[in-house]
Design an enzyme around this catalytic site. Structure first.
Site, PDB file in Angstrom:
ATOM      1  N   HIS A  18       6.642   2.458   4.519  1.00 60.45           N
ATOM      2  CA  HIS A  18       7.751   3.392   4.345  1.00 60.45           C
ATOM      3  C   HIS A  18       8.370   3.737   5.701  1.00 60.45           C
ATOM      4  O   HIS A  18       9.594   3.646   5.885  1.00 60.45           O
ATOM      5  CB  HIS A  18       7.255   4.654   3.641  1.00 60.45           C
ATOM      6  N   GLU A  19       7.528   4.118   6.639  1.00 57.90           N
ATOM      7  CA  GLU A  19       8.032   4.496   7.961  1.00 57.90           C
ATOM      8  C   GLU A  19       8.553   3.284   8.729  1.00 57.90           C
ATOM      9  O   GLU A  19       9.476   3.412   9.540  1.00 57.90           O
ATOM     10  CB  GLU A  19       6.940   5.216   8.763  1.00 57.90           C
TER      11      GLU A  19
END
Length: 419
Positions: A18-19
């Site tokens: 996600h990051e």
């Protein structure tokens, strides 16, 4: 211990991807990324590479990418500050040192700040030790040093808010997008390693102590009919069985050229939303084909996405309540159960969680990626951004509400599993 390791690995993988989406698209847009963090709370590991520090933090409950231009990012040089300067061969400032009251560095120039701009015009002006008003240009890679901590300045064109609406929106959207990409790759790996299920109604495995095994069904049996209904595909078999929980069924199978009639009572499986379906404990045949594995990965990602949207719709319409939601404790306990089913079940669970994380983050709620995208949409329509203080207040309220929801869900998990 095994469950804890599996939970940390799965959650860490989901957060990392996600990051990573935010990080890669921020870099692509030319945004300076201050920190790439996995976890929250106190830092337990940090490694600086280039202009970014990569950290692992104590609490495995999320992560973040801190970009230049964030509310807490700026450093203000107010009039009256006393700083030390180190300049390069062109007499441009390459390092600004705060709280420096001695001459331990031989090349240090002292300055009492009068004016400074470390974002757009890149200069610092003030009085030197002879009380002369002097002005220095500041390099784009100038370093600020305060209490031993070094930080690169962020020229305005390297800040998040300096980018176009499209660039900012894509940077935020990339986080959830990478969760869907991760799910696709997990399903792809399942297809490559474990094979892709075919639609033939042939039994490849019979689970012990389940209705099919108790009735004498064997691997290799081809199901011809159930209760007189012809079975031509695996989906036919699944549909008929799932529609008959707790009912006795007559199954006709073909085995080594002969026909066998088996009778069994279908198990009932109950979902969190209260719905039930039937299960007899058999698995479908699989083929190992890279191209089919790619198609399988895409299909499973799409199917799971649609399933989560259906459940979300049921939550909104009140068909099941907040008590059915799971927080970190519930996910941990589910991981404990799924881990006993084998690596492929655990991979499938991780893919489902990744899609769920992507969808939840896209909801148009304050403090979530979807909430920020909603503000970008307003900005695109209005032609100018919404006041940052007002937007910040909305996101702050959203964070508070999300924290309250997390506490409620976690308390429900604790009551469900430990009391």
């Amino acid at each position: 211990m095994q469950t804890a390791i599996a939970f940390i690995l799965i959650f860490g993988l989901l957060v990392f991807f996600h990051e990573l989406g935010h990080f890669l698209f921020a870099k692509r847009a030319g945004i300076m990324v201050r920190e790439f963090a996995i976890g929250m709370g106190p830092k337990i590991y940090g490694k600086t590479h280039g202009e970014t520090i990569y950290t692992v933090r104590l609490l495995p409950i999320g992560g973040y990418v801190r970009m230049a231009g964030d509310d807490m990012d700026g450093t203000e040089l107010s009039p009256g500050y006393r700083v030390g300067l180190i300049v390069d061969e062109d007499n441009c400032v390459k390092k600004i040192i705060f709280n420096q009251n001695n001459k331990q560095l031989p090349d240090l120039l002292f300055l009492e700040v009068e004016r400074a701009d470390l974002e757009k015009d890149l200069f610092i002006e003030g009085y030197d030790e002879e009380e002369n008003l002097v002005r220095y240009n500041v390099t784009r890679d100038c370093i600020l040093v305060e209490n031993g901590k070094e930080t690169l300045i962020a020229p305005y064109d390297r800040q998040f808010n300096a980018k176009t609406v499209g660039q900012r929106a894509m940077t935020i959207f990339a986080g959830p997008l990478f969760n869907f990409i991760l799910a696709f790759f997990i399903y792809l790996m399942i297809g490559l390693l474990n094979g892709v299920p075919t639609n033939e109604p042939i039994i490849t495995e019979v689970v012990e102590n389940h209705p099919a095994a108790q009735a004498g069904m064997l691997a290799g049996d081809r199901v011809k009919s159930i209760d007189g209904h012809a079975v031509e595909t695996w989906q036919d078999l699944v549909s008929i069985v799932q529609s008959r929980p707790n009912k006795t069924i007559n199954v006709t199978v073909e085995r080594d050229g002969t026909t066998e009639n088996l009778t069994m009572t279908v198990n009932e499986v109950k979902e969190k939303n209260g719905e039930t379906y039937g299960q007899i404990g058999v698995t479908s045949p699989k083929v190992h084909n890279p191209l089919k594995a790619v198609v399988y990965g895409a299909q499973e990602t799409y199917n799971m996405t649609m399933r989560i949207f259906e459940l979300l719709g049921m939550l909104i319409t009140g068909q099941f309540t907040i008590d059915a939601l799971s927080g970190p404790v519930g996910i941990y306990k589910t991981t404990e159960t799924v881990a006993t089913w084998g690596i492929f079940a655990l991979m499938n669970f991780a893919a489902m969680l990744s899609i769920n994380l992507g969808i939840m983050n896209l909801l148009p709620l304050p403090a979530l990626d979807g909430g920020r995208l909603l503000f970008f949409g307003f900005e695109a329509v209005r032609g100018k951004p919404i006041d940052r203080q007002k937007e910040g207040m909305v996101h702050f309220v959203g964070i508070v509400l999300l924290m309250i929801l997390m506490v409620v869900v976690t308390w429900n998990d604790i009551q469900r599993f430990f009391f």
